[in-house]
Design a protein around this motif. Structure first.
Motif, PDB file in Angstrom:
ATOM      1  N   LEU A   1       0.819  -1.040   0.024  1.00  0.00           N
ATOM      2  CA  LEU A   1      -0.033   0.001  -0.038  1.00  0.00           C
ATOM      3  C   LEU A   1       0.769   1.031   0.095  1.00  0.00           C
ATOM      4  O   LEU A   1       0.480   2.035  -0.651  1.00  0.00           O
ATOM      5  N   LEU A   2       2.118   1.399   0.769  1.00  0.00           N
ATOM      6  CA  LEU A   2       2.907   2.274   0.694  1.00  0.00           C
ATOM      7  C   LEU A   2       3.412   2.733  -0.825  1.00  0.00           C
ATOM      8  O   LEU A   2       3.445   3.746  -1.226  1.00  0.00           O
ATOM      9  N   TRP A   3       3.787   1.579  -1.508  1.00  0.00           N
ATOM     10  CA  TRP A   3       4.350   1.667  -2.666  1.00  0.00           C
ATOM     11  C   TRP A   3       3.237   2.103  -3.697  1.00  0.00           C
ATOM     12  O   TRP A   3       3.490   3.218  -4.543  1.00  0.00           O
ATOM     13  N   ILE A   4       1.913   1.534  -3.685  1.00  0.00           N
ATOM     14  CA  ILE A   4       0.899   2.254  -4.387  1.00  0.00           C
ATOM     15  C   ILE A   4       0.567   3.658  -4.118  1.00  0.00           C
ATOM     16  O   ILE A   4       0.470   4.462  -4.984  1.00  0.00           O
ATOM     17  N   PHE A   5       0.571   4.029  -2.694  1.00  0.00           N
ATOM     18  CA  PHE A   5       0.327   5.458  -2.455  1.00  0.00           C
ATOM     19  C   PHE A   5       1.547   6.184  -3.078  1.00  0.00           C
ATOM     20  O   PHE A   5       1.129   7.544  -3.531  1.00  0.00           O
ATOM     21  N   ILE A   6       2.656   5.923  -2.922  1.00  0.00           N
ATOM     22  CA  ILE A   6       3.750   6.879  -3.458  1.00  0.00           C
ATOM     23  C   ILE A   6       3.622   7.131  -4.992  1.00  0.00           C
ATOM     24  O   ILE A   6       3.757   8.143  -5.489  1.00  0.00           O
TER      25      ILE A   6
END
Length: 160
Positions: free
Chosen positions: A59-64
């Motif tokens: 989710l962190l990767w997708i958000f960034i």
């Protein structure tokens, strides 16, 4: 040479994406986030982390990625009234000028630090964070684009 132009939103958003992705700090951040994502996927595969930890990393990767690709260019586009104006730009041997219905301004070529060419624009940089987009479509022909490209190469010297 004199050109008149206004901006197309989709092209400007793509140019802003290019600008942000060309920034060294954003490149480093993307590389680190991708390494982290691969590392967390490997740990998840070898059952060293829980699915929740892997999900949070993903989710962190997708958000960034969404932030860099959509949110950041969209916020800059909405905030800058420049992209809704119509401009006239003149390129002379000693200077270039930019004007709209509210006024105009001239600069010496030495005030530019570099230029970058993308599929739809010339990015004229005053410093690493301050730049102006000149649409290639405003030049009309490929010969005019070639001429202005040569002028930029001649007049804009990269500073060390």
């Amino acid at each position: 040479m004199t050109v008149n132009f206004s901006y197309d939103k989709r092209q400007v958003l793509q140019a802003l994406r290019f600008h942000f992705l060309s920034r060294p700090e954003i490149r480093v951040m993307i590389i680190l986030v991708n390494v982290f994502a691969l590392f967390s996927a490997a740990l998840f595969y070898f059952k060293k982390v829980t699915p929740l930890a892997f999900l949070i990393g993903s989710l962190l990767w997708i958000f960034i990625m969404i932030s860099i690709w959509f949110v950041l260019p969209g916020a800059v586009y909405r905030r800058a009234a420049t992209f809704r104006d119509h401009f006239t730009m003149e390129f002379e041997n000693d200077f270039f000028s930019l004007g709209n219905e509210r006024g105009s301004r001239s600069w010496q070529w030495s005030s530019l630090t570099k230029f970058i060419e993308t599929p739809n624009f010339f990015h004229l940089y005053f410093d690493p964070r301050s730049f102006f987009l000149v649409p290639k479509s405003s030049f009309g022909s490929s010969d005019a684009i070639f001429e202005i490209r040569q002028l930029f190469k001649e007049k804009i010297q990269k500073k060390a």
